[in-house]
Scaffold this motif. Structure first.
Motif, PDB file in Angstrom:
ATOM      1  N   GLU A  52     -91.994 -18.793  24.682  1.00 24.46           N
ATOM      2  CA  GLU A  52     -91.865 -18.822  23.220  1.00 24.46           C
ATOM      3  C   GLU A  52     -92.943 -17.990  22.544  1.00 24.46           C
ATOM      4  OE1 GLU A  52     -89.543 -20.053  21.033  1.00 24.46           O
ATOM      5  OE2 GLU A  52     -88.414 -20.153  22.905  1.00 24.46           O
ATOM      6  N   CYS A  53     -94.159 -18.042  23.089  1.00 21.71           N
ATOM      7  CA  CYS A  53     -95.261 -17.264  22.505  1.00 21.71           C
ATOM      8  C   CYS A  53     -95.169 -15.791  22.880  1.00 21.71           C
ATOM      9  CB  CYS A  53     -96.604 -17.832  22.971  1.00 21.71           C
ATOM     10  SG  CYS A  53     -96.968 -19.485  22.370  1.00 21.71           S
ATOM     11  N   LYS A  55     -92.367 -13.901  23.921  1.00 18.28           N
ATOM     12  CA  LYS A  55     -91.137 -13.111  23.838  1.00 18.28           C
ATOM     13  C   LYS A  55     -91.178 -12.052  22.732  1.00 18.28           C
ATOM     14  CE  LYS A  55     -88.537 -16.560  21.109  1.00 18.28           C
ATOM     15  NZ  LYS A  55     -87.324 -17.418  21.118  1.00 18.28           N
ATOM     16  N   ILE A  56     -91.764 -12.364  21.579  1.00 19.07           N
ATOM     17  CA  ILE A  56     -91.780 -11.377  20.491  1.00 19.07           C
ATOM     18  C   ILE A  56     -92.711 -10.207  20.819  1.00 19.07           C
ATOM     19  CG2 ILE A  56     -92.394 -10.972  18.089  1.00 19.07           C
ATOM     20  CD1 ILE A  56     -91.306 -13.739  17.448  1.00 19.07           C
ATOM     21  N   PRO A  57     -94.009 -10.457  21.150  1.00 18.10           N
ATOM     22  CA  PRO A  57     -94.850  -9.300  21.518  1.00 18.10           C
ATOM     23  C   PRO A  57     -94.336  -8.563  22.745  1.00 18.10           C
ATOM     24  CG  PRO A  57     -95.992 -11.369  21.964  1.00 18.10           C
ATOM     25  CD  PRO A  57     -94.792 -11.706  21.141  1.00 18.10           C
ATOM     26  N   CYS A  58     -93.692  -9.293  23.671  1.00 20.03           N
ATOM     27  CA  CYS A  58     -93.156  -8.642  24.873  1.00 20.03           C
ATOM     28  C   CYS A  58     -92.079  -7.631  24.498  1.00 20.03           C
ATOM     29  CB  CYS A  58     -92.601  -9.688  25.831  1.00 20.03           C
ATOM     30  SG  CYS A  58     -92.017  -9.004  27.399  1.00 20.03           S
ATOM     31  N   LYS A  59     -91.168  -8.028  23.607  1.00 16.72           N
ATOM     32  CA  LYS A  59     -90.105  -7.115  23.170  1.00 16.72           C
ATOM     33  C   LYS A  59     -90.677  -5.904  22.438  1.00 16.72           C
ATOM     34  CE  LYS A  59     -86.406 -10.569  22.806  1.00 16.72           C
ATOM     35  NZ  LYS A  59     -85.503 -11.307  21.880  1.00 16.72           N
ATOM     36  N   LEU A  60     -91.655  -6.160  21.577  1.00 16.03           N
ATOM     37  CA  LEU A  60     -92.277  -5.052  20.833  1.00 16.03           C
ATOM     38  C   LEU A  60     -92.958  -4.072  21.787  1.00 16.03           C
ATOM     39  CD1 LEU A  60     -93.858  -6.980  17.822  1.00 16.03           C
ATOM     40  CD2 LEU A  60     -91.937  -5.382  17.730  1.00 16.03           C
ATOM     41  N   SER A 119    -101.287  -7.073  19.557  1.00 18.47           N
ATOM     42  CA  SER A 119    -100.616  -8.177  20.233  1.00 18.47           C
ATOM     43  C   SER A 119    -101.552  -8.968  21.139  1.00 18.47           C
ATOM     44  CB  SER A 119     -99.438  -7.645  21.061  1.00 18.47           C
ATOM     45  OG  SER A 119     -98.461  -7.057  20.237  1.00 18.47           O
TER      46      SER A 119
END
Length: 362
Positions: A52-53, A55-60, A119
């Protein structure tokens, strides 16, 4: 995204984190996330727990990494035309930006490094990633000495975070000297480049670059001040140790203990540990004066900066500073430079307290 406001005690921030699992902090038998290549896990359980923590920076990061690789491939395969010759990595090193075909690649690489920094490169981030970020910025400067994207503002703070204070000071001293030469040919690869070595960190701050407030190199002045603060904190630690242990254990043992206390590589290079107490006291007085001078110069040049650094450091993350088009002495300038420097300050125990003490003195 790690924020200062979420750190229970900023004194817990003590340099960068070693390579370890992002969740349980195990250091052996770990693997790197294959998508973003920025963080490590010891196994699937920790990776799932952090999803959850992460996934967003990983995609970016993955998107930025893919774009960077694509632009590099396109540039290497570029056939060339009248305005943008081919073989830029062989023919245009040192003056990349002049070749229009290199610019999408350079911008993609800059964006990747910025996303890494924002990030996972915030205070207390992993040392491996900070080194990767520094390598990106430094190689961009090697490719384009004219530095049209301004990476020279970011590099010194990263050096300090990695404990390379002398390299940071040499870097800034070289730029301060070259900026004095209006005829310097930035694209001439036959000229020496970043060849300053072992500049004297204890010298008085260079006036035109770091203390004359009509036009201050704000990012470099802030990092020069931090290096002086780190030296001063080391001097205090050495003096207190000598006071506590003199007459109790032999002087050579005290020197060994002091060597374990100091953080700045500057202290070892200049053999301060072997100085007499009188010389140590004189040097401490001189560095304290320089710290006050630099602090006042920065505050006079940009009245927003110290308040943001001490009271609202997360603003440079949460308010998304505009890296292009900000005015000198503006709050936007303060936010941009804060983003490049605040992690190094907060990773140095005692540095922010010294800023608060300086503010009281003012």
């Amino acid at each position: 995204m790690p924020l200062i406001m979420n750190v229970e005690d900023i004194n817990d921030l003590d340099g960068l984190a070693p390579r370890a699992c992002e969740v349980c902090h195990r250091k052996d038998k770990i693997f790197r996330c294959s998508a973003c290549q920025a963080v490590y896990y010891c196994g699937r359980d920790c990776q799932v727990e952090d999803r959850e923590c992460h996934k967003i920076p990983c995609k970016l990061l993955k998107k930025a990494l893919d774009r960077y690789k694509l632009e590099e491939q396109k540039l290497r395969e570029w056939p060339g035309d009248l305005d943008s010759p081919a073989n830029a990595f062989e023919q245009d090193v040192g003056h990349f930006w002049r070749n229009m075909a290199t610019r999408p690649y350079m911008v993609a690489r800059l964006d990747l490094a910025h996303i890494m920094l924002n990030s996972y490169g915030t205070p207390g981030g992993p040392v491996d990633l900070v080194q990767i970020i520094l390598d990106h910025y430094f190689d961009m400067l090697r490719l384009s000495r004219s530095d049209d994207l301004g990476v020279r503002e970011i590099i010194p703070g990263l050096y300090v975070r990695l404990g390379r204070d002398q390299d940071a000071y040499d870097f800034m001293t070289w730029f301060a000297a070259v900026n004095e030469d209006p005829d310097h040919e930035w694209g001439n690869v036959d000229k020496p480049f970043l060849d300053t070595k072992d500049a004297n960190v204890f010298e008085e701050p260079l006036k035109r670059a770091w203390t004359v407030t009509s036009f201050l190199d704000l990012s470099h002045a802030v990092v020069v001040l931090l290096i002086k603060v780190r030296v001063l904190l080391d001097l205090y630690a050495i003096q207190n140790t000598f006071i506590a242990l003199t007459g109790v254990i032999p002087p050579e043992i005290i020197a060994i203990i002091c060597g374990k206390l100091v953080r700045s590589d500057v202290m070892f290079r200049h053999q301060i540990l072997l100085s007499t107490p009188e010389k140590m006291a004189s040097l401490t007085k001189r560095i304290k004066s320089q710290v006050r001078e630099l602090y006042k110069a920065v505050g006079k040049y940009n009245p927003y900066f110290w308040n943001l650094m001490v009271n609202d450091p997360d603003a440079c993350v949460l308010r998304t500073p505009q890296y292009n088009g900000y005015a000198q002495r503006s709050e936007q300038e303060a936010l941009v430079i804060l983003a490049f420097t605040f992690a190094a300050w907060y990773e140095t125990p005692g540095a922010i307290k010294m800023l608060r003490d300086l503010a009281k003195m003012r």
